[in-house]
Write an enzyme that holds these catalytic residues in place. Structure first.
Site, PDB file in Angstrom:
ATOM      1  N   ASN A  35      19.357  59.612  33.555  1.00 42.35           N
ATOM      2  CA  ASN A  35      18.252  60.356  33.921  1.00 42.35           C
ATOM      3  C   ASN A  35      17.021  59.783  32.972  1.00 42.35           C
ATOM      4  O   ASN A  35      15.822  59.823  33.383  1.00 42.35           O
ATOM      5  CB  ASN A  35      18.330  61.851  33.159  1.00 42.35           C
ATOM      6  CG  ASN A  35      18.461  62.781  34.501  1.00 42.35           C
ATOM      7  OD1 ASN A  35      17.801  62.656  35.429  1.00 42.35           O
ATOM      8  ND2 ASN A  35      19.341  63.987  34.215  1.00 42.35           N
ATOM      9  N   GLU A  52      28.668  61.527  33.652  1.00 40.63           N
ATOM     10  CA  GLU A  52      28.365  60.972  32.383  1.00 40.63           C
ATOM     11  C   GLU A  52      29.145  61.678  31.161  1.00 40.63           C
ATOM     12  O   GLU A  52      29.028  62.943  30.917  1.00 40.63           O
ATOM     13  CB  GLU A  52      26.879  61.162  31.888  1.00 40.63           C
ATOM     14  CG  GLU A  52      25.835  59.982  32.897  1.00 40.63           C
ATOM     15  CD  GLU A  52      24.343  60.274  32.871  1.00 40.63           C
ATOM     16  OE1 GLU A  52      23.470  59.491  32.414  1.00 40.63           O
ATOM     17  OE2 GLU A  52      24.175  61.414  33.074  1.00 40.63           O
TER      18      GLU A  52
END
Length: 304
Positions: A187, A148
């Site tokens: 997440n 990411e």
């Protein structure tokens, strides 16, 4: 700018794995820096054993990696791109980048490998904040493709795009997180699922093993191929709307950790590390679970 010299700041498990990832492309010269002497090469060999690489390929990749404990080394000063992989500690990360900024060029791109900490906060005291970006490598960094790339409140588009290109050039699957928010992208989704899973156990709807089985043998099977947004488009947004209109009011939406999770934590039932959590685990079961995960990730990696 052209990226050739890559510096990994931190020679722990993540740092070694990230160095190995970059060694896949001979266009990059990699340096690992750490405060303490560490056998980076032995660590990489151990971490990559499940991949079964030919010795000559592994040797070639290791030859592209240098190691130093000297912060004033020319290997540090000539870095085009830095990936920090030190402890998840705000003070340590800030101090690391402050020292690097004193030694690296003003156009050197700085990346922080963090799973939870704000890139905006980490870079707040730097002079050249536009060249700073988050790069969240998922553990184990050499097996999970996703990285990411997280823009801070000051990251330039040029910096983010360059980092995305570099990561793609070493075989990663970079995704751009346009806003610096807690949990970034993956997440946030992962822990939304965990919250609901724990709630199902807590409310006696199903036991822990059943919850995991329900995921593994249903939507979990198709997730590597079919993401949730594409799935919504596939089934139709009218159906998605109707389902959400009915079910969302019944889903867990607590903003605090589950009372059951809190209770287990207070009792010292911490999962693998204590032998008991939501379920009981023998040393053999723990070893089997870890080994099965690594084997699965290697198979997935080789099939891509």
């Amino acid at each position: 700018m052209e990226i050739k010299n890559v510096l990994i700041a931190g020679g722990g498990m993540m740092g070694k794995n990230i160095a190995f990832v970059f060694s896949s492309n001979p266009a990059y010269d990699i340096t690992v820096y750490d405060l303490f002497p560490t056998d980076v090469y032995a660590g990489i060999r151990k971490n990559t054993e499940p991949l079964g690489l030919p010795e000559e390929e592994l040797e070639a990749r290791l030859s592209r990696i240098s190691f130093t404990t000297d912060l004033d080394s020319d290997l540090i000063k000539k870095a085009d791109l830095v990936i920090e992989a030190v402890f998840e500690d705000m003070k340590v990360k800030r101090e690391t980048f402050a020292k690097l900024e004193e030694r690296c060029r003003p156009d050197t791109i700085f990346c922080t490998n963090t799973s939870v900490m704000s890139p905006s906060e980490i870079s707040a005291e730097l002079k050249y904040r536009e060249r700073f970006v988050g790069t969240h490598f998922w553990n184990p960094g050499h097996l999970i493709p996703l990285v990411e790339v997280v823009k801070s409140d000051a990251t330039s588009d040029e910096t983010a795009n360059t980092v995305m290109e570099v990561l793609a050039a070493v075989g990663k699957e970079p995704v751009l997180c346009k806003k610096d928010v807690p949990g970034f992208i993956a997440n946030r989704m992962q822990h939304a699922l965990w919250r609901e899973a724990i709630s199902i156990v807590e409310n006696g709807i199903a036991d822990a093993a059943t919850v995991d089985k329900a995921v593994k043998y249903s939507f979990g099977l198709r997730l590597p191929q079919l993401g949730p947004i594409e799935n919504a488009d596939m089934v139709g947004l009218d159906l998605t709307y109707n389902i959400h209109d009915y079910i969302l009011q019944h889903l867990e939406d607590s903003h605090k950790p589950s009372p059951l999770l809190t209770k287990l934590r207070e009792e010292g039932k911490l999962g693998f590390k204590s032998g008991e959590g939501f379920q009981s685990w023998t040393p053999e079961q723990i070893a089997e679970s870890n080994a099965a995960l690594n084997e699965y990730l290697v198979r997935m990696l080789k099939n891509n």
